[in-house]
Motif scaffolding. Structure first.
Motif, PDB file in Angstrom:
ATOM      1  N   GLU A   1       0.817  -1.218   0.000  1.00  0.00           N
ATOM      2  CA  GLU A   1       0.000   0.000   0.000  1.00  0.00           C
ATOM      3  C   GLU A   1       0.853   1.272   0.000  1.00  0.00           C
ATOM      4  OE1 GLU A   1      -2.601  -0.300   3.378  1.00  0.00           O
ATOM      5  OE2 GLU A   1      -3.486  -2.159   2.660  1.00  0.00           O
ATOM      6  N   ILE A   2       1.913   1.275   0.779  1.00  0.00           N
ATOM      7  CA  ILE A   2       2.773   2.460   0.888  1.00  0.00           C
ATOM      8  C   ILE A   2       3.667   2.600  -0.342  1.00  0.00           C
ATOM      9  CG2 ILE A   2       4.648   3.519   2.214  1.00  0.00           C
ATOM     10  CD1 ILE A   2       3.432   2.071   4.687  1.00  0.00           C
ATOM     11  N   LEU A   3       4.200   1.501  -0.810  1.00  0.00           N
ATOM     12  CA  LEU A   3       5.177   1.509  -1.899  1.00  0.00           C
ATOM     13  C   LEU A   3       4.627   2.082  -3.195  1.00  0.00           C
ATOM     14  CD1 LEU A   3       8.096   0.611  -2.574  1.00  0.00           C
ATOM     15  CD2 LEU A   3       7.113  -1.561  -3.322  1.00  0.00           C
ATOM     16  N   LYS A   4       3.352   1.846  -3.469  1.00  0.00           N
ATOM     17  CA  LYS A   4       2.793   2.260  -4.766  1.00  0.00           C
ATOM     18  C   LYS A   4       2.947   3.756  -5.018  1.00  0.00           C
ATOM     19  CE  LYS A   4      -1.966   2.474  -3.130  1.00  0.00           C
ATOM     20  NZ  LYS A   4      -3.271   1.846  -3.221  1.00  0.00           N
ATOM     21  N   GLU A   5       2.900   4.559  -3.985  1.00  0.00           N
ATOM     22  CA  GLU A   5       3.067   6.015  -4.165  1.00  0.00           C
ATOM     23  C   GLU A   5       4.494   6.358  -4.571  1.00  0.00           C
ATOM     24  OE1 GLU A   5       0.483   8.036  -4.239  1.00  0.00           O
ATOM     25  OE2 GLU A   5      -0.700   6.232  -3.832  1.00  0.00           O
TER      26      GLU A   5
ATOM     27  N   LYS B   1       6.040   5.812  -8.374  1.00  0.00           N
ATOM     28  CA  LYS B   1       5.781   6.837  -9.390  1.00  0.00           C
ATOM     29  C   LYS B   1       6.817   7.954  -9.359  1.00  0.00           C
ATOM     30  CE  LYS B   1       0.874   6.287  -8.453  1.00  0.00           C
ATOM     31  NZ  LYS B   1      -0.276   6.945  -7.859  1.00  0.00           N
ATOM     32  N   THR B   2       7.382   8.237  -8.186  1.00  0.00           N
ATOM     33  CA  THR B   2       8.137   9.475  -8.032  1.00  0.00           C
ATOM     34  C   THR B   2       9.568   9.327  -7.524  1.00  0.00           C
ATOM     35  OG1 THR B   2       7.266   9.721  -5.795  1.00  0.00           O
ATOM     36  CG2 THR B   2       6.037  10.801  -7.565  1.00  0.00           C
ATOM     37  N   SER B   3       9.906   8.227  -6.879  1.00  0.00           N
ATOM     38  CA  SER B   3      11.196   8.123  -6.204  1.00  0.00           C
ATOM     39  C   SER B   3      12.254   7.449  -7.066  1.00  0.00           C
ATOM     40  CB  SER B   3      11.037   7.335  -4.902  1.00  0.00           C
ATOM     41  OG  SER B   3      12.282   7.194  -4.259  1.00  0.00           O
TER      42      SER B   3
ATOM     43  N   VAL C   1      12.678   1.960  -2.318  1.00  0.00           N
ATOM     44  CA  VAL C   1      12.947   1.206  -1.094  1.00  0.00           C
ATOM     45  C   VAL C   1      13.321   2.164   0.035  1.00  0.00           C
ATOM     46  CG1 VAL C   1      14.455  -0.494   0.001  1.00  0.00           C
ATOM     47  CG2 VAL C   1      13.526  -0.942  -2.281  1.00  0.00           C
ATOM     48  N   ILE C   2      14.189   3.117  -0.250  1.00  0.00           N
ATOM     49  CA  ILE C   2      14.559   4.106   0.772  1.00  0.00           C
ATOM     50  C   ILE C   2      13.355   4.968   1.131  1.00  0.00           C
ATOM     51  CG2 ILE C   2      15.939   6.176   1.255  1.00  0.00           C
ATOM     52  CD1 ILE C   2      18.198   4.903  -0.385  1.00  0.00           C
ATOM     53  N   SER C   3      12.590   5.386   0.151  1.00  0.00           N
ATOM     54  CA  SER C   3      11.404   6.211   0.422  1.00  0.00           C
ATOM     55  C   SER C   3      10.425   5.474   1.314  1.00  0.00           C
ATOM     56  CB  SER C   3      10.727   6.612  -0.883  1.00  0.00           C
ATOM     57  OG  SER C   3      11.585   7.403  -1.665  1.00  0.00           O
TER      58      SER C   3
ATOM     59  N   LEU D   1      17.518  10.125   2.266  1.00  0.00           N
ATOM     60  CA  LEU D   1      16.427  10.677   1.449  1.00  0.00           C
ATOM     61  C   LEU D   1      16.916  11.547   0.298  1.00  0.00           C
ATOM     62  CD1 LEU D   1      13.883  11.471   4.252  1.00  0.00           C
ATOM     63  CD2 LEU D   1      13.890   9.565   2.662  1.00  0.00           C
ATOM     64  N   LYS D   2      18.143  12.034   0.386  1.00  0.00           N
ATOM     65  CA  LYS D   2      18.693  12.861  -0.690  1.00  0.00           C
ATOM     66  C   LYS D   2      18.859  12.078  -1.988  1.00  0.00           C
ATOM     67  CE  LYS D   2      21.009  15.911   2.534  1.00  0.00           C
ATOM     68  NZ  LYS D   2      22.291  16.322   3.128  1.00  0.00           N
ATOM     69  N   SER D   3      18.901  10.760  -1.894  1.00  0.00           N
ATOM     70  CA  SER D   3      19.061   9.931  -3.084  1.00  0.00           C
ATOM     71  C   SER D   3      17.739   9.598  -3.757  1.00  0.00           C
ATOM     72  CB  SER D   3      19.792   8.637  -2.737  1.00  0.00           C
ATOM     73  OG  SER D   3      18.957   7.817  -1.938  1.00  0.00           O
ATOM     74  N   CYS D   4      16.649  10.061  -3.166  1.00  0.00           N
ATOM     75  CA  CYS D   4      15.321   9.706  -3.675  1.00  0.00           C
ATOM     76  C   CYS D   4      14.811  10.769  -4.613  1.00  0.00           C
ATOM     77  CB  CYS D   4      14.348   9.505  -2.520  1.00  0.00           C
ATOM     78  SG  CYS D   4      14.834   8.111  -1.493  1.00  0.00           S
TER      79      CYS D   4
END
Length: 172
Positions: free
Chosen positions: A136-140, A143-145, A149-151, A169-172
């Protein structure tokens, strides 16, 4: 239907990037590789000592060692965060005990969110954030990261006392 999964090859790419950042930060994540003849053979681990306080009685506290495993779940095709917890005397903390010390999860159904299941690589019992929640969380983030996995980990880590440095988070 929208795809909310990642391939095992992408998981390996994402954890290798994560490990590079960890090494630069001296954050002590380690790559574990088992039998080269199986596809799901890599995962990351990290140990961390945490002071757990019981939200119902702040005087009840324990010093616990967490061993986190960032691993791929083939059945759900998502990363999962698994962990075990020990007291200072080496005895394991049960799922129910941990639930009582975790105020971050009290608004959720315990067994839908955190469960004990077999480790996806080692096939030994371990606490696991349930893979359907990961989905559920990963699907967002897919699209953008640049590194979903880090996100995803940046969202779930707070629920299980895992300190994740902002530099990831700087790598996302």
């Amino acid at each position: 239907m929208e795809n909310s999964t990642i391939s095992i090859q992408d998981f390996h790419k994402y954890i290798n990037a994560f490990l590079t950042i960890s090494n630069d930060l001296l954050d002590e994540w380690k790559l574990n590789t088992i039998d080269q003849n199986i596809e799901n053979n890599k995962f990351l681990t990290k140990k961390q000592v945490v002071l757990l306080r019981n939200p119902a009685d702040p005087d009840l506290q324990i010093i616990a060692t967490f061993e986190y495993h960032l691993v791929y779940n083939i059945s759900y095709a998502v990363p999962v965060l698994c962990f075990n917890i020990w007291r200072q005397d080496g005895s394991r903390i049960t799922l129910e005990e941990y639930w009582n010390y975790n105020k971050n999860l009290h608004d959720y159904n315990m067994h839908d969110t955190l469960t004990q299941m077999d480790h996806p690589v080692l096939n030994k019992p371990i606490f696991t954030l349930h893979p359907c929640k990961t989905y559920e969380i990963l699907k967002e983030f897919l699209k953008t990261s640049k590194n979903p996995v880090i996100s995803w980990l940046s969202v779930v880590s707070q629920f299980v006392h895992l300190d994740l440095l902002e530099e990831y988070l700087k790598s996302c």
